[in-house]
Each structure stands twice: as C-alpha cells, then as structure tokens.
Motif scaffolding. Sequence first.
Motif, mmCIF file in Angstrom:
data_model
loop_
_atom_site.group_PDB
_atom_site.id
_atom_site.type_symbol
_atom_site.label_atom_id
_atom_site.label_comp_id
_atom_site.label_asym_id
_atom_site.label_seq_id
_atom_site.Cartn_x
_atom_site.Cartn_y
_atom_site.Cartn_z
ATOM 1 N N ILE A 1 35.054 51.839 46.142
ATOM 2 C CA ILE A 1 34.466 51.336 44.899
ATOM 3 C C ILE A 1 33.112 50.711 45.217
ATOM 4 N N VAL A 2 32.096 51.203 44.531
ATOM 5 C CA VAL A 2 30.753 50.638 44.639
ATOM 6 C C VAL A 2 30.547 49.713 43.447
ATOM 7 N N VAL A 3 30.179 48.463 43.703
ATOM 8 C CA VAL A 3 30.031 47.500 42.614
ATOM 9 C C VAL A 3 28.678 47.675 41.923
ATOM 10 N N ALA A 4 28.604 47.214 40.680
ATOM 11 C CA ALA A 4 27.375 47.319 39.892
ATOM 12 C C ALA A 4 26.269 46.459 40.511
ATOM 13 N N ASP A 5 25.041 46.871 40.244
ATOM 14 C CA ASP A 5 23.873 46.168 40.798
ATOM 15 C C ASP A 5 23.559 44.900 39.993
ATOM 16 N N ASN A 6 23.053 43.900 40.694
ATOM 17 C CA ASN A 6 22.435 42.722 40.071
ATOM 18 C C ASN A 6 23.359 41.994 39.099
ATOM 19 N N VAL A 7 24.623 41.864 39.477
ATOM 20 C CA VAL A 7 25.590 41.124 38.665
ATOM 21 C C VAL A 7 25.908 39.812 39.374
ATOM 22 N N THR A 8 25.903 38.724 38.611
ATOM 23 C CA THR A 8 26.285 37.432 39.176
ATOM 24 C C THR A 8 27.382 36.805 38.319
ATOM 25 N N PHE A 9 28.230 36.034 38.964
ATOM 26 C CA PHE A 9 29.231 35.265 38.244
ATOM 27 C C PHE A 9 28.541 34.088 37.556
ATOM 28 N N SER A 10 29.213 33.457 36.627
ATOM 29 C CA SER A 10 28.567 32.400 35.850
ATOM 30 C C SER A 10 28.246 31.165 36.694
ATOM 31 N N ASP A 11 28.781 31.078 37.914
ATOM 32 C CA ASP A 11 28.411 29.976 38.808
ATOM 33 C C ASP A 11 27.270 30.360 39.745
ATOM 34 N N GLY A 12 26.689 31.557 39.547
ATOM 35 C CA GLY A 12 25.562 31.998 40.342
ATOM 36 C C GLY A 12 25.921 32.814 41.567
ATOM 37 N N THR A 13 27.199 32.949 41.886
ATOM 38 C CA THR A 13 27.624 33.750 43.033
ATOM 39 C C THR A 13 27.397 35.230 42.740
ATOM 40 N N PRO A 14 26.797 35.989 43.644
ATOM 41 C CA PRO A 14 26.564 37.405 43.388
ATOM 42 C C PRO A 14 27.842 38.229 43.534
ATOM 43 N N LEU A 15 27.939 39.271 42.719
ATOM 44 C CA LEU A 15 29.038 40.234 42.848
ATOM 45 C C LEU A 15 28.724 41.169 44.010
ATOM 46 N N ASP A 16 29.664 41.290 44.950
ATOM 47 C CA ASP A 16 29.500 42.216 46.062
ATOM 48 C C ASP A 16 30.861 42.766 46.462
ATOM 49 N N ALA A 17 30.868 43.593 47.503
ATOM 50 C CA ALA A 17 32.111 44.215 47.940
ATOM 51 C C ALA A 17 33.117 43.177 48.412
ATOM 52 N N ASN A 18 32.619 42.105 49.026
ATOM 53 C CA ASN A 18 33.527 41.067 49.494
ATOM 54 C C ASN A 18 34.272 40.408 48.334
ATOM 55 N N ALA A 19 33.626 40.303 47.166
ATOM 56 C CA ALA A 19 34.302 39.732 45.997
ATOM 57 C C ALA A 19 35.499 40.591 45.592
ATOM 58 N N VAL A 20 35.344 41.914 45.702
ATOM 59 C CA VAL A 20 36.464 42.805 45.398
ATOM 60 C C VAL A 20 37.609 42.559 46.380
ATOM 61 N N LYS A 21 37.269 42.471 47.666
ATOM 62 C CA LYS A 21 38.286 42.227 48.691
ATOM 63 C C LYS A 21 39.001 40.893 48.446
ATOM 64 N N VAL A 22 38.237 39.839 48.209
ATOM 65 C CA VAL A 22 38.823 38.518 48.013
ATOM 66 C C VAL A 22 39.780 38.520 46.826
ATOM 67 N N ASN A 23 39.378 39.135 45.714
ATOM 68 C CA ASN A 23 40.208 39.119 44.511
ATOM 69 C C ASN A 23 41.478 39.929 44.666
ATOM 70 N N ILE A 24 41.384 41.133 45.185
ATOM 71 C CA ILE A 24 42.571 41.976 45.291
ATOM 72 C C ILE A 24 43.552 41.398 46.299
ATOM 73 N N GLU A 25 43.049 40.935 47.426
ATOM 74 C CA GLU A 25 43.961 40.379 48.425
ATOM 75 C C GLU A 25 44.541 39.040 47.962
ATOM 76 N N ARG A 26 43.810 38.336 47.120
ATOM 77 C CA ARG A 26 44.361 37.089 46.555
ATOM 78 C C ARG A 26 45.541 37.374 45.647
ATOM 79 N N VAL A 27 45.443 38.419 44.822
ATOM 80 C CA VAL A 27 46.552 38.781 43.943
ATOM 81 C C VAL A 27 47.787 39.140 44.768
ATOM 82 N N LEU A 28 47.569 39.817 45.891
ATOM 83 C CA LEU A 28 48.693 40.225 46.732
ATOM 84 C C LEU A 28 49.280 39.072 47.543
ATOM 85 N N ASP A 29 48.563 37.989 47.672
ATOM 86 C CA ASP A 29 49.022 36.824 48.427
ATOM 87 C C ASP A 29 50.121 36.103 47.644
#
Length: 545
Positions: A103-131
Amino acid sequence: MARKSLPIAAVAVSALLLLSACASDPSGSASASATPKPGGTLTYATGDDEPPCLDPQNRGNVPQALLASQYLEELFYQDADGNIDPWLAKSYTVAPDGLSVDIVVADNVTFSDGTPLDANAVKVNIERVLDPATQSTTGRLALAKVTGVDVIDPTTARINLSQPDSALLESLSQVWLPIESPTALARPLADNCLSPVGTGPFTVQSWVKQDSVTLVKNPDYTTPPPGAAHTGAAYLDTIVWKFIPDATARFAALQSGQVDVIDTLQPENAVAAQSDPSLAVQIASRPGDPVAIELNSGRAPFNDEKVREAFIDSADVDSALQSVYLGTVERAKSVLSSSTRYSVDNANYSYDPDKANQLLDEAGWTTKNSDGIRTKDGTPLTVVIPIAATVPLAQAVYEQIQATAKTVGFDVQLQPKDTAAWWTQNYNWDYDAIGIYYTKNSADVLRITYDSAGNNAATVGAYHSNNTHLADPTFDSLVEQAAATTDDVTRADLYKQAQQIIVDGYYTLPIYDQQTRLGLRSDVEGFRFLPSLSMPTFYDTWLNR
C-alpha cells in the motif's frame, strides 16, 4: 441468485417508500439550488449507548463508528456498488501469491496534530489493532489473516498475510480500522480513548461523560472522501454529540429544534415526521448480518435441528414487525443484510405452527405440563433469551414471538438486562437464543460470525463472534475458499453455498436489516451516508437558516 449490493441511495429509497413521501431527498444530497453557508453548530442526539472509548480500534461497535466517522478516516473507500477506491492510500498492489499487499499512502497528508502520514503510520495502526492490549474485537477479527506489516520505503507499507484475503481492502475501508496519528497512539490507551487523532474534517475538542462530545472543524482538512460535494474544510464549525437514551425525549428535542439530528429513530416517530414539514427522515440498510435471533446449537434444546426448525416455524415474525414497526421495516429474507454483496434471499421462513408441532413430536417433546409447555424426560422445553437495548430489536417483538412459540409448547423466558450484564451472559454462553447483529461491509462477515473459530467455546467469560455455536467443517472450508479467490463469480457461488448451510440448519431467524435511522430538521442540508457501513458524514453538511 447472488447479487451485488444495492447502492446506498437505493436502499434508503426502499426504506423511505415504506413511510410514503418523507421531507428529504433520500439520497442525502444537498439541495441543488442552495448555496452552502459555512459556520454554525449542529447538535446530534444519539440513542445508542455512550461508547466507553472514542477510539474504534479499541473494541469496535456502532456507537463508536457513528462518532468516529466524523474525525477518523481509512486507507480505502468503498462506494455504493461495493467497489474499492483509494482514500488515505494512493495505490495498492496484491502479490501474485496473494500473501501480501503493498500500500502506497497518499501524498502530503498530515494528521490534525501535524504528524505526517507515512508507511510507518500504517504499520503502527495495523499492528496496534492486532495487539491484545488494544482490546480490539471488530478490527482484530477483520485482520485475522494479517501476520504483520513491513515498511518498504517511507511511503510504502507491505501487509503480510497467512492466507490470501479477498476481503482485506473491504476491511480496510471500515471505520474500525482507521489510520490514526502514531504520535497520539504513543499515549496510554486511556488517553487516546478520550481524544483520538486522525485526518478527518473534525477533531475531538472535549468529552463530558454521560452528556456530550464536542467536535470542532479541522481547518487544515485536505482528504475529502470520494463523492464529496466540496473540498477544503467542513462547513460546520462545531458538532455537539449528545447522549439522550430516552426515545421520547430525543424526538421531542428534534421537534422543538433543540437538536438538529437524532438517531435510532423509533417507528412511530418516523411516521409522525412524514407529516411535519420541518422534519426529514433518512434510513439506510447497514451491511453485515441483519438483526436476528440466533439459536445456540451448543446446548439443549437447540442442539437438535428439529427443535431449531420448530422454533423458527413457531415465530410469527411478519405480524410482530407490522404491529411494532408500523410498516417501516421489511422482513429480512437472508442471513446477510440486503446491502451486503453476495446476499441471497433464501431464508424464506414462514409462520407454520402445525409444522412446528409435528417437528416437536418427532423430536420427542410429546408431553405437556399444566401450563401447556412441552416436556421431555421431565424437562420443560425452555428457551432463555437475554435482551438489551444495545440490540435494536423492540421488546414487543420478542414478546410476540414468545406468545406464538408458547402455542406450540415453548417456554420462552425473556431476561431484560443492561448492556454490561447482557454481554456477560453472552460471553458465558448463558443463553439458548439471543438477538444480535454484526456490521461489516463484506460477505466475509460469515467467516466472523459462523466459522467454528468464532466459538472460543473453551474461553468462558470471553468475547465470541459466533453466537450460534455452528461448527461445520464444510462451512469453514467454503468461507476460507471465498477469501482465497478474487474471482467474482466463484466468490459469489461459495458465499451462496455457505449461506445455504446456515439456512438449512435453522441456526438463525433473520428479523430485519440493521439500519441507520435518522430524523433531521429539514434545514440540515448536504447530509449523506458513507456507503461502506451506512454511517452519517457531516463533512458536506450545512445549516440553511
């Protein structure tokens, strides 16, 4: 025949036609001649339980989904025809063996706290759900075949699978699997429950327990979903999401203009709203399992197929729906909601007390006690059904089924519970039948709610997603094969066969499609449902006042 899901607008039209002409455009679109006016506060009153956590990755239920759809977003978007489009994702590639998805994430997207959307965000979220520490139910079950996520490069995440999963992208378009800020997720779970951080058009400002959640506009919003009517920030400044459990008080607040939108709209109020020009009604079918009474085949008396069939034959569902819901719902004819792709209208059960009596005789329940209840070896034919407001099935429907079942000799014992007590009874398999539903935007819901892996029979006091205790290797194989193929015709046939096993075994009594039932002030413009789960979105909404 298996069929694709109806567009959400068509489902809403079907429901509204039962009410005659209602005051709103059932597609939920804004008036074509009106110019949106920015600003203002929309007050929403919910009759659902107040969620214990505003983060739908924790647990995962409809009250969370209704709220979180305003401030969290997903990698993919499922349109009204069931097609998958990128959202926070830019593109995806499925490996030839089906065991990974890049999965390639969309360009130039930031969360409302200013954190940029990147591949690591996908990893953190999916593995968090599985935790297990996250305590996810809905999201974790949807990701049952995910083994982990690799970051290939800053914008590419690879989701690894134990087996091919044709429903993975559908699952990743559900609000129970949103992409949240990794910075926010680094906080303790309790803190994140209070104020999840996403990319959505609104952010969580405050939560006053047992009263309301206040959402405010995200001024830097850049990721409108496909089909949105505009770009940029939302029109509304604020949404106040109030908890008003009493249906009469909730509708009175709508009538008086104290609130702008209410959910869990009661049938009599839906009928009343059609004659009030200041009000509108929006009803849409949610995908997944319909509202149903599921029979626990793991213990007597419903471990006997003839007794299950007799109970279903003894239930006069049509009369109950007509008298209680006043013609505002149609009886379900499938073990999948009508808006779920591959649903089959094969559960055409009808009220037949003569057949029920014959089946009970054949099953050995041939004597009756002084109350007219059948007995066998001195044991009465008792059916314990816990009921709670968390399941949208009116107690009067249970009571009418109780009455018609008694005429053939069933002693149906209804046990009203609060939500917590109801879940405890469910977890412990302490029921003979139970009213329930399951929301998922895919026929893969059959795997979650009927596969033997969902029984967890040895885990007393723990969540189980299979409430019928069905344990059929042929069924398990069918849903596994369906998940392993992307061929539409093959997938449809496999899900059709799986549904037939449930119907032929009399494991569940479908009642009606689960629904999102809203009442709105007629000056609430630009409302629409997100097609994946029929959850409301107020991104395009504005107040014409």
